[in-house]
Design an enzyme around this catalytic site. Structure first.
Site, PDB file in Angstrom:
ATOM      1  N   GLY A  31      -2.539  -8.691   6.248  1.00  0.00           N
ATOM      2  CA  GLY A  31      -1.346  -8.956   5.433  1.00  0.00           C
ATOM      3  C   GLY A  31      -1.748  -9.534   4.092  1.00  0.00           C
ATOM      4  N   TYR A  32      -1.145  -9.007   3.040  1.00  0.00           N
ATOM      5  CA  TYR A  32      -1.497  -9.469   1.686  1.00  0.00           C
ATOM      6  C   TYR A  32      -0.257  -9.853   0.875  1.00  0.00           C
ATOM      7  CZ  TYR A  32       0.071  -4.781   0.648  1.00  0.00           C
ATOM      8  OH  TYR A  32       0.845  -3.632   0.564  1.00  0.00           O
ATOM      9  N   GLY A  33       0.922  -9.644   1.442  1.00  0.00           N
ATOM     10  CA  GLY A  33       2.166  -9.935   0.719  1.00  0.00           C
ATOM     11  C   GLY A  33       3.043 -10.824   1.580  1.00  0.00           C
ATOM     12  N   GLU A 105       8.866  -2.743   7.053  1.00  0.00           N
ATOM     13  CA  GLU A 105       8.134  -2.316   5.849  1.00  0.00           C
ATOM     14  C   GLU A 105       8.265  -0.816   5.641  1.00  0.00           C
ATOM     15  OE1 GLU A 105       7.510  -4.771   4.336  1.00  0.00           O
ATOM     16  OE2 GLU A 105       6.872  -6.382   5.643  1.00  0.00           O
TER      17      GLU A 105
HETATM   18  C1  BEZ Z   1       1.821  -7.336   3.565  1.00  0.00           C
HETATM   19  O1  BEZ Z   1       2.112  -8.507   3.409  1.00  0.00           O
HETATM   20  O2  BEZ Z   1       0.719  -7.016   3.992  1.00  0.00           O
HETATM   21  C2  BEZ Z   1       2.797  -6.291   3.263  1.00  0.00           C
HETATM   22  C3  BEZ Z   1       3.375  -6.273   2.039  1.00  0.00           C
HETATM   23  C4  BEZ Z   1       4.304  -5.293   1.754  1.00  0.00           C
HETATM   24  C5  BEZ Z   1       4.631  -4.357   2.706  1.00  0.00           C
HETATM   25  C6  BEZ Z   1       4.017  -4.381   3.905  1.00  0.00           C
HETATM   26  C7  BEZ Z   1       3.094  -5.362   4.199  1.00  0.00           C
END
Ligand code: BEZ
Length: 198
Positions: A31-33, A105
């Protein structure tokens, strides 16, 4: 392997067909967001982690969470950048968890397997959601001031786009992550009046 061709905005069916996961199979998710700070799914383990070759960018439009149709907000996706490092959080989850995450998502994000480095040094393969330039909600780059004006003005079913940026910046700071793109937008958002120029 990357799925090829133009992607639909609603990616639920594509993700389910492309990566068939058994319900009880433990799978790493990077996860990056919002997945860093909005953890509304069960997980087995959680570790700070990073991936190489990708940069976080506010280049994806959001008409389902932080904006509405016709007035999209901006949320992060990953953009290929050879040699770049992107920090986030890796979660080990049961395969069944992807059924609900795919819905959360769904707006243009396809899952991709990537090598993930966990804090402490272990290397694993993990799935990451990426909204590529070929998805209909992709907005692409813009000057920081324009990104911030759009973020300051947008709101959707999950709340304001402003809140999304501020929560992400705070979560990245908590991870000691160096992300000049996110922090520059955060500073501009905090310093500006948060209004849209006529
Ligand atoms: C995430 O936090 O990895 C993520 C961000 C946007 C859409 C899906 C996942």
């Amino acid at each position: 392997m990357k799925p090829e061709g133009k992607t639909a905005a609603d990616t639920v069916a594509q993700n389910a067909a492309f990566h068939r996961l058994a319900d009880d199979e433990p799978v790493w998710l990077f996860g990056y967001g919002s997945l860093i700070y909005k953890v509304d799914f069960p997980y087995i383990r959680r570790r700070p982690a990073c991936i190489t070759g990708w940069q976080r960018r506010f280049w994806q439009g959001s008409e389902d969470h932080r904006g509405v149709p016709g007035r999209p907000g901006r949320v992060v996706t990953l953009v290929e950048a050879p040699g770049a490092e992107c920090g986030g959080v890796a979660y080990q989850v049961a395969g069944r968890v992807f059924r609900s995450l795919d819905v959360r998502e769904k707006n243009g994000y396809l899952r991709l397997w990537v090598p993930v480095r966990l804090a402490g040094g272990d290397a694993v393969d993990g799935l990451v959601y990426i909204a590529g330039p070929d998805n209909p909600a992709f907005l692409g780059p813009a000057p920081d001031a324009a990104l911030v004006r759009q973020i300051a003005a947008a709101r959707g079913p999950s709340g304001s786009n402003r809140e999304y940026l501020l929560k992400l910046a705070a979560a990245l700071r908590g991870l000691d992550e160096d992300d000049s793109h996110v922090y520059a937008l955060e500073t501009m958002l905090r310093n500006g009046p948060g209004r849209v120029d006529p």
